[in-house]
Write an enzyme that holds these catalytic residues in place. Sequence first.
Site, PDB file in Angstrom:
ATOM      1  N   CYS A  13     -10.070  -9.386  15.241  1.00  0.00           N
ATOM      2  CA  CYS A  13     -11.462  -9.203  14.852  1.00  0.00           C
ATOM      3  C   CYS A  13     -12.057 -10.481  14.315  1.00  0.00           C
ATOM      4  O   CYS A  13     -11.360 -11.439  14.014  1.00  0.00           O
ATOM      5  CB  CYS A  13     -11.577  -8.137  13.768  1.00  0.00           C
ATOM      6  SG  CYS A  13     -10.897  -6.552  14.272  1.00  0.00           S
ATOM      7  N   GLY A  39     -13.730 -10.364  19.271  1.00  0.00           N
ATOM      8  CA  GLY A  39     -13.819  -8.919  19.391  1.00  0.00           C
ATOM      9  C   GLY A  39     -15.019  -8.513  20.206  1.00  0.00           C
ATOM     10  O   GLY A  39     -16.135  -8.927  19.903  1.00  0.00           O
ATOM     11  N   ASN A 113     -10.254  -8.288   9.224  1.00  0.00           N
ATOM     12  CA  ASN A 113      -9.551  -8.909  10.341  1.00  0.00           C
ATOM     13  C   ASN A 113      -8.081  -8.993   9.959  1.00  0.00           C
ATOM     14  O   ASN A 113      -7.746  -9.620   8.954  1.00  0.00           O
ATOM     15  CB  ASN A 113     -10.118 -10.308  10.619  1.00  0.00           C
ATOM     16  CG  ASN A 113      -9.317 -11.084  11.663  1.00  0.00           C
ATOM     17  OD1 ASN A 113      -9.264 -12.306  11.625  1.00  0.00           O
ATOM     18  ND2 ASN A 113      -8.688 -10.395  12.590  1.00  0.00           N
ATOM     19  N   GLY A 114      -7.244  -8.381  10.747  1.00  0.00           N
ATOM     20  CA  GLY A 114      -5.806  -8.395  10.456  1.00  0.00           C
ATOM     21  C   GLY A 114      -5.218  -7.027  10.696  1.00  0.00           C
ATOM     22  O   GLY A 114      -5.839  -6.181  11.341  1.00  0.00           O
ATOM     23  N   TYR A 253      -4.140 -19.824  21.386  1.00  0.00           N
ATOM     24  CA  TYR A 253      -5.046 -19.083  22.268  1.00  0.00           C
ATOM     25  C   TYR A 253      -6.306 -18.557  21.595  1.00  0.00           C
ATOM     26  O   TYR A 253      -7.392 -18.627  22.177  1.00  0.00           O
ATOM     27  CB  TYR A 253      -4.289 -17.891  22.875  1.00  0.00           C
ATOM     28  CG  TYR A 253      -5.187 -16.918  23.605  1.00  0.00           C
ATOM     29  CD1 TYR A 253      -5.622 -17.186  24.903  1.00  0.00           C
ATOM     30  CD2 TYR A 253      -5.621 -15.734  22.990  1.00  0.00           C
ATOM     31  CE1 TYR A 253      -6.460 -16.297  25.567  1.00  0.00           C
ATOM     32  CE2 TYR A 253      -6.456 -14.846  23.655  1.00  0.00           C
ATOM     33  CZ  TYR A 253      -6.874 -15.132  24.941  1.00  0.00           C
ATOM     34  OH  TYR A 253      -7.704 -14.270  25.589  1.00  0.00           O
ATOM     35  N   CYS A 444       3.194 -18.572  10.841  1.00  0.00           N
ATOM     36  CA  CYS A 444       3.851 -17.408  11.440  1.00  0.00           C
ATOM     37  C   CYS A 444       3.913 -17.660  12.937  1.00  0.00           C
ATOM     38  O   CYS A 444       2.890 -17.912  13.570  1.00  0.00           O
ATOM     39  CB  CYS A 444       3.062 -16.125  11.176  1.00  0.00           C
ATOM     40  SG  CYS A 444       3.773 -14.713  12.070  1.00  0.00           S
ATOM     41  N   CYS A 447       5.619 -14.158  17.309  1.00  0.00           N
ATOM     42  CA  CYS A 447       5.465 -13.815  18.734  1.00  0.00           C
ATOM     43  C   CYS A 447       6.373 -14.675  19.609  1.00  0.00           C
ATOM     44  O   CYS A 447       6.796 -14.253  20.681  1.00  0.00           O
ATOM     45  CB  CYS A 447       4.008 -13.931  19.162  1.00  0.00           C
ATOM     46  SG  CYS A 447       3.198 -15.471  18.716  1.00  0.00           S
TER      47      CYS A 447
HETATM   48  P1  AMP Z   1      -0.251 -12.234  31.364  1.00  0.00           P
HETATM   49  O1  AMP Z   1      -0.757 -11.925  32.711  1.00  0.00           O
HETATM   50  O2  AMP Z   1       0.054 -10.963  30.621  1.00  0.00           O
HETATM   51  O3  AMP Z   1       0.915 -13.188  31.355  1.00  0.00           O
HETATM   52  O4  AMP Z   1      -1.439 -12.882  30.572  1.00  0.00           O
HETATM   53  C1  AMP Z   1      -1.477 -14.241  30.238  1.00  0.00           C
HETATM   54  C2  AMP Z   1      -2.903 -14.649  29.993  1.00  0.00           C
HETATM   55  O5  AMP Z   1      -3.470 -13.872  28.963  1.00  0.00           O
HETATM   56  C3  AMP Z   1      -3.011 -16.101  29.578  1.00  0.00           C
HETATM   57  O6  AMP Z   1      -3.944 -16.718  30.443  1.00  0.00           O
HETATM   58  C4  AMP Z   1      -3.534 -16.074  28.155  1.00  0.00           C
HETATM   59  O7  AMP Z   1      -4.585 -16.991  28.006  1.00  0.00           O
HETATM   60  C5  AMP Z   1      -4.062 -14.668  27.950  1.00  0.00           C
HETATM   61  N1  AMP Z   1      -3.650 -14.077  26.656  1.00  0.00           N
HETATM   62  C6  AMP Z   1      -2.558 -14.338  25.930  1.00  0.00           C
HETATM   63  N2  AMP Z   1      -2.517 -13.589  24.813  1.00  0.00           N
HETATM   64  C7  AMP Z   1      -3.627 -12.822  24.826  1.00  0.00           C
HETATM   65  C8  AMP Z   1      -4.181 -11.833  23.937  1.00  0.00           C
HETATM   66  N3  AMP Z   1      -3.559 -11.498  22.815  1.00  0.00           N
HETATM   67  N4  AMP Z   1      -5.347 -11.260  24.280  1.00  0.00           N
HETATM   68  C9  AMP Z   1      -5.971 -11.596  25.420  1.00  0.00           C
HETATM   69  N5  AMP Z   1      -5.513 -12.509  26.287  1.00  0.00           N
HETATM   70  C10 AMP Z   1      -4.360 -13.118  26.008  1.00  0.00           C
END
Ligand code: AMP
Length: 476
Positions: A13, A39, A113-114, A253, A444, A447
């Site tokens: 968010c 968001g 947010n969190g 990202y 952190c 992931c």
């Molecule tokens: P995937 O097809 O699942 O491997 O998606 C990877 C893509 O999703 C990459 O281009 C990232 O920029 C994007 N991405 C990574 N994490 C997130 C997230 N939490 N929410 C939305 N997009 C994401």
Amino acid sequence: MLTEDQDRFHEECGVVGVYGHPEAANLAYLALYALQHRGQESSGIVSSRGDALISHRGLGLVADIFKPDIIARLVGTAAIGHNRYATHGETILKNAQPLVVEYAGGALAVAHNGNLVDADVVREQLEANGSIFQSNSDTEVVIHLIAQSRSERLIDRVTAALAQVRGAYSMVFLSKDELIAARDPMGFRPLVLGQVKDAWVVVSETCALDLMNATYVREIEPGEVLVISERGLESFHPFPETPHRRCVFEYVYFARPDSRVFDRTVYQVRRALGRQLARETHVEADLVTPVPDSGVPAALGYAEEAGIPYQLGLIRNHYVGRTFIEPTDSIRHFGVRVKLNAMPELMQGKRVVVVDDSLVRGTTSRKIVAMIRAAGASEVHMRICSPPTISPCYYGIDTPTREELVGASHSVEEIRRFIGADTLAYLSEEGLYAFLNGSPRDFCDACFTGRYPIEVTPGSEPRQLHLFNAIERAAR
Ligand code: AMP
């Protein structure tokens, strides 16, 4: 259809708070507009008229929810606002924020947010004692704890409530006469303080300050609770000191590249990571192309360091939402094609390095590699500017379940085969901190490492969807 239980873990968010400005709601609107990337499901603003709170919340994008007549109705010199990102959950207005309640202490609004990791347990206790919840958001737990507190002052009620929960929060509270901003002791999610003339503003990212024409004052510190009222600015540190654990994925990202997050410009961090990626994973190639927009600064850094020409080989349609918004896998595949298009003129006969920020399920990369090959590339080398994503986030970033994270169960070579690239390489865990120049790694990175700074109460883990095994599916 998803159950209420499944709707909880999607709380990426953006938040804003404004105090002491004649057009507080208007400023909040600008901030939410700039924070739209944090968001896109729902958005809301609550203003204080001095004697009452006025609220407007809606589903969809900021520009569609707020029209001039609505902003005009949100009178007052203080306001808070919120953008909510929910990717799989039901789109329900009752979960939109800011939440507004009337309790013994008066009217109160909150935007969060969190993600609180023990919200379930606290909620059960509260319900056993007679509390009735209106939404399934973890934020409402904090409201109930505030209402239960016997303290007179709002700041004491807020700190008493926050002392009883664990997890990630950057929160803003608005009463009729006070704005309170709070950040959890580890500081997972960002929150900064700014100033527009005599008014104070707090926002998730500095790109919002720029649109509000506000100056950046400082980061609100992990564990700090800031009260903004007629008395001015009062800062409290009511919680025991703990090591800080800012979210490294904001750099990888989530945050906008033009934002200053955790006191560093996101663009520069991503570019430095791209340079590091090139040092670690060099390959002979003719051009470097980013996966737009998330891979752009990293690809620039990569191309600079590797001395390979940078080209925009993939063009993005900007009017399509983020890939993760699509709920089913079949639509996601389609989504990549709708969103990106490859340029054969650039790719024909070329050895192409493609740079993206992260690889989650691998479905996006797989489509992109196929697209680049179809555009005539002779070789496709996928470079990911972060380590393999192996664990879900419990602190406010939406990630699929562990079963869906291809990096959790497959080797780099298996993933390479799945996405169909000639080579695949990730940034190392060491390399992820290249931008720090040796200063302590107080981040952190659960992931990427599975090392969780706050343990998660059993039963509160993200929902387990259907088992997803990308490689098996591809082999079929
Ligand atoms: P995937 O097809 O699942 O491997 O998606 C990877 C893509 O999703 C990459 O281009 C990232 O920029 C994007 N991405 C990574 N994490 C997130 C997230 N939490 N929410 C939305 N997009 C994401």
